[in-house]
Design an enzyme around this catalytic site. Sequence first.
Site, short mmCIF file in Angstrom:
data_model
loop_
_atom_site.label_atom_id
_atom_site.label_comp_id
_atom_site.label_asym_id
_atom_site.label_seq_id
_atom_site.Cartn_x
_atom_site.Cartn_y
_atom_site.Cartn_z
N ASN A 1 18.22 27.39 25.73
CA ASN A 1 17.10 27.03 26.22
C ASN A 1 16.82 25.44 25.35
O ASN A 1 16.15 24.88 26.36
CB ASN A 1 15.97 27.87 25.69
CG ASN A 1 15.76 28.33 24.07
OD1 ASN A 1 16.90 28.18 23.54
ND2 ASN A 1 14.70 28.60 23.59
N GLU B 1 17.69 32.32 13.37
CA GLU B 1 16.29 32.12 14.06
C GLU B 1 16.25 32.71 15.34
O GLU B 1 17.00 32.42 16.39
CB GLU B 1 16.24 30.54 14.26
CG GLU B 1 14.86 30.15 14.46
CD GLU B 1 14.34 29.81 15.95
OE1 GLU B 1 14.05 30.51 16.65
OE2 GLU B 1 15.02 28.92 16.28
N CYS C 1 11.33 30.21 22.18
CA CYS C 1 11.12 31.20 21.25
C CYS C 1 9.92 31.32 20.40
O CYS C 1 9.29 32.17 19.79
CB CYS C 1 12.22 31.39 20.33
SG CYS C 1 12.74 30.20 19.20
N GLU D 1 14.72 26.42 9.29
CA GLU D 1 15.39 25.11 9.73
C GLU D 1 14.16 23.98 9.66
O GLU D 1 13.28 24.12 9.54
CB GLU D 1 15.75 25.19 11.35
CG GLU D 1 16.76 26.47 11.49
CD GLU D 1 17.46 26.12 12.88
OE1 GLU D 1 18.57 25.74 12.77
OE2 GLU D 1 16.88 26.56 13.94
#
Length: 484
Positions: free
Chosen positions: A157, A255, A289, A464
């Site tokens: 994505n 993640e 997400c 992150e």
Amino acid sequence: MTPFEIEPGRLFIGGQWREAADGARTEVVDPSRGTVVTTVAEAGAADVDAAVTAARYAFDDGSWSALSGRERGRVLHRVAELIRENAEDIARLESLDVGKPITLAHAVDVTNAANDYEHFAALAHTLHGANRDTPLNALAYTRREPLGVVAAITPFNFPLILAGSKIAPALAAGNTVVHKPADETPLSALYMARLFQRAGVPDGVVNVVTGAGPVAGEALLRHTGVDKIAFTGSTAVGRRAASVAGEALTPVTMELGGNAAHIVFEDADLEKAVGAIIKAFVFNSGQFCMGGPRLLVARSVHATLLGILQQAVPGVPLGDPRRPETVVGPMAGEKHLKKVEEYVELARKEGGRIVCGGERLDLDGGYYYKPTVIADLPNDSRVIQEEIFGPVLTVQPFDSEEEAIRLANSTPYGLASGVQTSNLARAHRIADKLQAGIVWVNDWAMLDPAVPFGGVKDSGFGREYGPEALASYTRTKSVVVSLD
């Protein structure tokens, strides 16, 4: 020059372009038209082994890890400059590969990727240890050292951004990298390999292997030469990746999926809130997400807000991602489109009311789905509890802060969340109780490399961005020197 003149089809290993060992190739499809635009090499286990071996050799020879943080930072600054210099080509690649509207690919994906490398370039020289005061007759201090070979596995994505969020801190800390992009969207990863080389990253420090997850991804996860795994993807695949890493005690950053709640209180500025609500669920065709697919609305404004959405959502420009005015492009592939269709049909069966949308758009053979708003579903509906990963918004009313928090925290996920309110005390109070790695107040998707993000519960672990990410690509070594 077209983007496909820039090494689109071969693996990048040890600073060299090569075909897969068995010559296998796979197609890359333009999701806006459903047509094949090019093919790329499909790596197997032998290719992954070659890439890890090259990364290990580059780490051990010290051509990168032995540089000072400041020297590594200079190279990463050059990477950021090259991304900006080649922004047009990169944006076209992301748009063609993923179906992103070209305007957003340029403003969001390319801009954020450049910012990632620039940010971690600035942090590269901040890695340092500390003296520790002890009662020992000794000098005690700590060192921060790179881990070694990092496996970066990224999804379809946001290929460019989510690669940068791993590769930039890994390189800043002195590691070497093997990057396995999603098999559906490999083009920007191959383009970036050329930019790394031009920026002065030594051969073997960054390697790119394209191919299928069950083959190339599995081989990379299981390779004994990998010292850390950085993974972004679905919760289901993440569980498997973490399990494999656990067998070898390999450190990981995960993640994973999300299903964020966006809470609108009665005192919110509805005009501003509507913009954030729509952005939160249609951005990247809902394939985000950290999107906001669950809207929780105070009952006193529930009907009003539904009416506004019913009028506003169909007006969001949907269509050809090459057109500069397009806001919503196609889904990234046919399987993603079918998944959204299945969930909307399930919503109908569960008694949901389709406020707007609810069907695909037939355009140029592409994988388009109209942004969809659904009301009247019970909270235990699968459509509410599970991650759809498409332009679908469910709307639920609530009667109190306590109920809003309970509904927001009721799914297995905890990646992002949002609050719309003019009451500052309430904003802090709600943010404190939401089970999520990041909380946005009065907007959505405010992201910057300085601000860490990551999940709780089924949305993963580790962070992150920010100094937290940089630290996760290092290990601490203690040194104690006797003064006797």
